[in-house]
Design a protein around this motif. Sequence first.
Motif, short mmCIF file in Angstrom:
data_model
loop_
_atom_site.label_atom_id
_atom_site.label_comp_id
_atom_site.label_asym_id
_atom_site.label_seq_id
_atom_site.Cartn_x
_atom_site.Cartn_y
_atom_site.Cartn_z
N ALA A 194 -15.37 -5.47 0.31
CA ALA A 194 -14.59 -4.32 -0.17
C ALA A 194 -13.21 -4.74 -0.65
O ALA A 194 -12.67 -4.18 -1.60
CB ALA A 194 -14.47 -3.29 0.96
N ILE A 195 -12.64 -5.76 0.00
CA ILE A 195 -11.31 -6.22 -0.38
C ILE A 195 -11.30 -6.81 -1.78
O ILE A 195 -10.39 -6.56 -2.57
CB ILE A 195 -10.80 -7.24 0.67
N LEU A 210 0.81 -1.22 0.00
CA LEU A 210 0.00 0.00 0.00
C LEU A 210 0.85 1.26 0.00
O LEU A 210 0.42 2.30 -0.50
CB LEU A 210 -0.93 0.00 1.22
N LEU A 211 2.06 1.19 0.52
CA LEU A 211 2.90 2.37 0.56
C LEU A 211 4.04 2.31 -0.44
O LEU A 211 4.41 3.33 -1.03
CB LEU A 211 3.49 2.54 1.98
N LEU A 224 -10.58 0.85 -0.46
CA LEU A 224 -9.82 1.01 0.78
C LEU A 224 -10.56 1.87 1.80
O LEU A 224 -10.49 1.60 3.01
CB LEU A 224 -8.45 1.61 0.47
N VAL A 225 -11.25 2.90 1.33
CA VAL A 225 -12.04 3.72 2.25
C VAL A 225 -13.20 2.90 2.81
O VAL A 225 -13.51 2.97 4.01
CB VAL A 225 -12.54 4.99 1.55
N VAL A 262 -2.90 -7.45 -6.80
CA VAL A 262 -2.15 -7.41 -5.55
C VAL A 262 -2.81 -6.51 -4.50
O VAL A 262 -2.64 -6.73 -3.30
CB VAL A 262 -0.70 -6.94 -5.83
N VAL A 263 -3.57 -5.50 -4.90
CA VAL A 263 -4.23 -4.64 -3.92
C VAL A 263 -5.24 -5.45 -3.10
O VAL A 263 -5.37 -5.27 -1.89
CB VAL A 263 -4.91 -3.45 -4.62
N THR A 264 -5.94 -6.36 -3.75
CA THR A 264 -6.88 -7.22 -3.03
C THR A 264 -6.15 -8.08 -2.00
O THR A 264 -6.59 -8.22 -0.85
CB THR A 264 -7.63 -8.12 -4.03
N LEU A 265 -5.01 -8.64 -2.39
CA LEU A 265 -4.25 -9.48 -1.47
C LEU A 265 -3.70 -8.65 -0.31
O LEU A 265 -3.76 -9.05 0.85
CB LEU A 265 -3.12 -10.17 -2.22
N ALA A 266 -3.17 -7.47 -0.61
CA ALA A 266 -2.61 -6.62 0.44
C ALA A 266 -3.70 -6.13 1.38
O ALA A 266 -3.51 -6.06 2.60
CB ALA A 266 -1.88 -5.44 -0.19
N ALA A 267 -4.86 -5.77 0.83
CA ALA A 267 -5.94 -5.29 1.67
C ALA A 267 -6.43 -6.37 2.62
O ALA A 267 -6.84 -6.08 3.76
CB ALA A 267 -7.09 -4.79 0.80
#
Length: 623
Positions: A121-122, A59-60, A160-161, A358-363
């Motif tokens: 949401a994820i 995320l960062l 994410l929100v 990857v955003v889904t996995l990280a979230a």
Amino acid sequence: MSSVEWALGLVVLLAVAVALAAGARRVGMGEPFVLTIAGVIASYLPFVPEFDIEPELVLLGLLPPLLYTTAIRTSLVDFRPKKVSITLLSVGLVLFTAFAVGGVVYWLLPVPFSAAVAIGAIVAPPDAVAATAVARRVGMPRRIVTLLEGESLFNDATALVTLRTAVAAMAGSITMWEAGADFVGAAGGGALIGGAVAMVLAVLRRRINDPVLDTSVSLLVPWIAYLPAEKLHASGVIAVVTCGLILGHGAPRWQSAASRISEHTNWRTIQFLLESAVFLLVGLQFRHIVEAAWHSDLPHSTLLIACAAVLLTVIVVRPIWVYPATYFAWQVEGRRLGKPKPHWTGPAVVAWAGMRGVVTLAAALLLPLDTPELATLTLLAVVVVAGTLLLQGLSLPWLVRTLKLRGPSHAEDLLQEANLLQQATAAGLAALEANISEETPPEIVDALRTRVTRRASSAWELLGRSESQRVTPSGEYRRLRLAMLAAERDTVLDVRDSGVIDQEVLQAVMATIDLEESTIDRIAEADNSGEPLRAAITGGCEHLRDAPCVVVPDHPDACDECLEEGLVWVHLRMCLDCGHVACCDSSPGNHATKHFNNTGHPVMRSVEPGESWRWCYLDELLG
């Protein structure tokens, strides 16, 4: 793990990712699919260490640069007419998916509704990297690619929100009204912060002339926008995207040409490395996540049913939303502009292009440790990522071909490029005439005219096949100049090896040769494959609209003037007033323009195979 081992692992990871991505490109397979499957297989090999992804790393460390590099290449001009469609997909569809999946999870698993909405949401946002990677390989129509890229830029922020709000609700510390206010505040705050950062950086970059310094600033921009937004509890994702859109749109006015070229090359390289590593990492997480869920207290049958149901829900809800949203957006923003009603095939591709990444996995890793059935919820995210990449990513090229959706036409692109270069050339020649002084040597003026005219002519040469001359003037110029530059470089290297010239002098001369070589078009002359160019550009001036329809002979005779003068033409054009056939501006005789100057007949058309575009000499417009 020591620092040396950690660094070695990172190097191996990147090297393997790059090699797999290069191999996928060579064989024509989707890079996301190949990299993910390779990661899954590698996760079961005994000698491959377990890679634990820290959510903060993604995320960062990964998300801001990946979103930024997409944002700076996204056209605001193309984005604005589709703002309703993009908003419906990036906000409405994400929320619709989150609550639909949440309902299914709440029904099947013993978890509170807030936790069910959190996993919804994820898994809700399609991945920007997966969508653009497949779109580039498949050759989708540009209107669909623009829509998917616009969606993927903002849907991560919505997800994410929503996740943050759902996690707060799990602790019982937020009401529905507070959740709505938090959502709007995060989105609006992110947009304001991103816009403010872009304006400050625009002022700064106007004053930076060194490409190295300017590129260094560019590499920091994603975090300059992301970190303040997150610190103020706004959406860092929206801040990055807003900043990137503004800076990308204003770059031609704010940056020097050298800075833009350097920035473009560096960000393309970063994008390739990060995209390749991201999908390999997604696959490498598969084994230990599956094992953790498999050994949980849930019955295996419940686990399998939940995974299948969530994957099916994610796939099904997208077309349920996309079709009504597409036609609603057309009613709002397309119909009043006179655009035709969208054909069902376009929304079909948009509905199927829902690959997660990857955003889904990280979230999923952001869920609190005390979340009920945490291992199972994490597995659901992994199944959605792997399932959509496998089912949708692998079959999307087949769907595009089956629906016969026409991707960008290389021939039409060449035609529009030639037209735009012609307009730019006319503006440049006008500026030249306005700035000539009495002290300006005539040979300088002639050299500048020749140089700018040759650039425009080289674009027109690519539009058709020449049966009389296979080698165009621009192609021959490139061939000879590259041979000359190679000889010049060999001489400089011989002098370098002799040790009689200082290194700084050698580097300056070598840089001059390299710079000129980089400006020479190395692309082979395009083969249009007989693609018709009838629909490339419409409209035009009154001369184009009123020009008579002249039947083009199957085999135009030749350029009579060239035959009389013993010249060889490149391409042929025909006057629409009298039917006279003459050679193009790239030909030595330039007889089509001479015919216009002698007769005043304003419109010529191409008579090359498959081409029907027209050119007005008076208004310098294409039609």
